[in-house]
Design an enzyme around this catalytic site. Structure first.
Site, PDB file in Angstrom:
ATOM      1  N   SER A 215       0.835  -1.196   0.000  1.00 29.00           N
ATOM      2  CA  SER A 215       0.000   0.000   0.000  1.00 29.00           C
ATOM      3  C   SER A 215       0.873   1.251   0.000  1.00 29.00           C
ATOM      4  CB  SER A 215      -0.968  -0.042   1.179  1.00 29.00           C
ATOM      5  OG  SER A 215      -1.891   1.028   1.129  1.00 29.00           O
TER       6      SER A 215
ATOM      7  N   HIS B  37      -8.061   0.513  -0.825  1.00 29.99           N
ATOM      8  CA  HIS B  37      -7.936  -0.539  -1.841  1.00 29.99           C
ATOM      9  C   HIS B  37      -9.273  -1.122  -2.280  1.00 29.99           C
ATOM     10  CE1 HIS B  37      -3.791   0.110  -1.251  1.00 29.99           C
ATOM     11  NE2 HIS B  37      -3.873  -0.219   0.017  1.00 29.99           N
TER      12      HIS B  37
END
Length: 311
Positions: free
Chosen positions: A86, A196
């Site tokens: 991430s 996400h």
């Protein structure tokens, strides 16, 4: 024998993590550079109160990752592979020379601000351990059919460690469902936004437009992306990965696997994390996986050199 540097994502932070970075001149210089770039004292970003904001968390993780990578490089340990989970993709891009540190800081600040303004409260992430991605997706479908608010697969960290995103109430209900279906654990993460997934589609489009003029270069060594878990070889591809990864599932286990299959034999996880180290140790015990947050820097460097077979 090859070295890979891994950079953790949100959830790895804890109060004081920037203050626990090793006392080296290059680390101090990195903290000072970050403070000058952002016009604020970055050491004020790791208090328990400050870490309630995803902006502080994301900036802090980039600073910690770059400080660690620079310290290792000063000791002659430059990785052949760089990857981050991430927001960890940002220090990974700096580590491999694809992006300047100051530009990474400005871009990640904008990223976090867009994420926070899109969903200022009531959303987050939960890690489901002990179920496969297919099992989690089946439970998500059942949850939706029963009238539950939408849940999304956010990260595939390992074959049986899946992170889901959604609203707080939906995550709580889904955790109960997952545990009843045989999950070993359902743990809410210290993340205050639904990362996400398509809930961040608009924020992603804004970041793509905002970051269009930031200079990116081809990486030195191998940069492995989040979205596909594959090596990216040019600056424009890395720009797209960083600008869009907040709306797509993180395929971390694929990224880890491709590094090891490509020859990475020593993995070092940047502070403040140990989750990526634990995943690697469990699934690839033949590889040396080390967490920088658990070892003094000089001992870490000596261990890495020994494992790599270099003086």
């Amino acid at each position: 024998m090859s070295l890979a540097c891994l950079f953790p994502g949100q959830g790895a932070q804890s109060p004081g993590f920037l203050h626990r970075l090793p006392e080296y001149a290059v680390v101090r210089a990195t903290l000072d550079e970050a403070s000058a770039t952002l016009g604020t004292d970055v050491l004020a970003l790791d208090s328990a109160e400050a870490l309630q904001s995803t902006v502080a968390v994301q900036i802090g993780l980039v600073v910690a990752g770059v400080a660690h990578a620079r310290a290792l490089a000063q000791m002659g340990l430059t990785p052949q592979f760089s990857a981050g989970l991430s927001v960890g993709a940002y220090p990974a891009a700096v580590c491999c020379g694809a992006l300047d540190f100051a530009d990474a800081l400005r871009m990640v600040k904008k990223r976090a601000e867009l994420m926070e303004s899109a969903w200022p409260s009531g959303y987050g992430l939960t890690a489901i351990s002990g179920l496969s991605e297919t099992q989690v997706e089946t439970l998500i479908n059942a949850h939706t059919q029963d009238g539950g608010e939408r849940i999304y697969v956010a990260n595939v960290n390992a074959p049986r460690q899946i992170v889901v995103a959604g609203a707080d109430t939906a995550l709580e209900a889904f955790a109960t469902r997952a545990l009843a279906a045989g999950a070993r654990k359902a743990q809410r993460l210290a993340v205050s936004v639904p990362s996400h997934c398509e809930l961040l589609a608009d924020a992603t489009e804004q970041l793509v437009a905002w970051s269009r003029d930031i200079p990116f270069r081809s990486p030195e060594g191998v940069y492995v992306d989040n979205r596909g878990g594959r090596p990216l070889h040019d600056g424009e591809a890395i720009r797209a990965d960083l600008a869009t990864n907040m709306r797509y599932t993180v395929l971390w286990f694929d990224a880890l696997t491709v590094m090891i299959e490509s020859g990475a034999t020593v993995l070092v996880e940047a502070p403040p994390g140990q989750v990526l180290t634990d995943i690697a140790r469990e699934h690839y015990p033949e590889v040396a996986a080390l967490s920088a947050s658990t070892l003094p820097l000089d001992r870490l460097a000596a261990t890495v050199r020994r494992r790599l077979g270099v003086d």
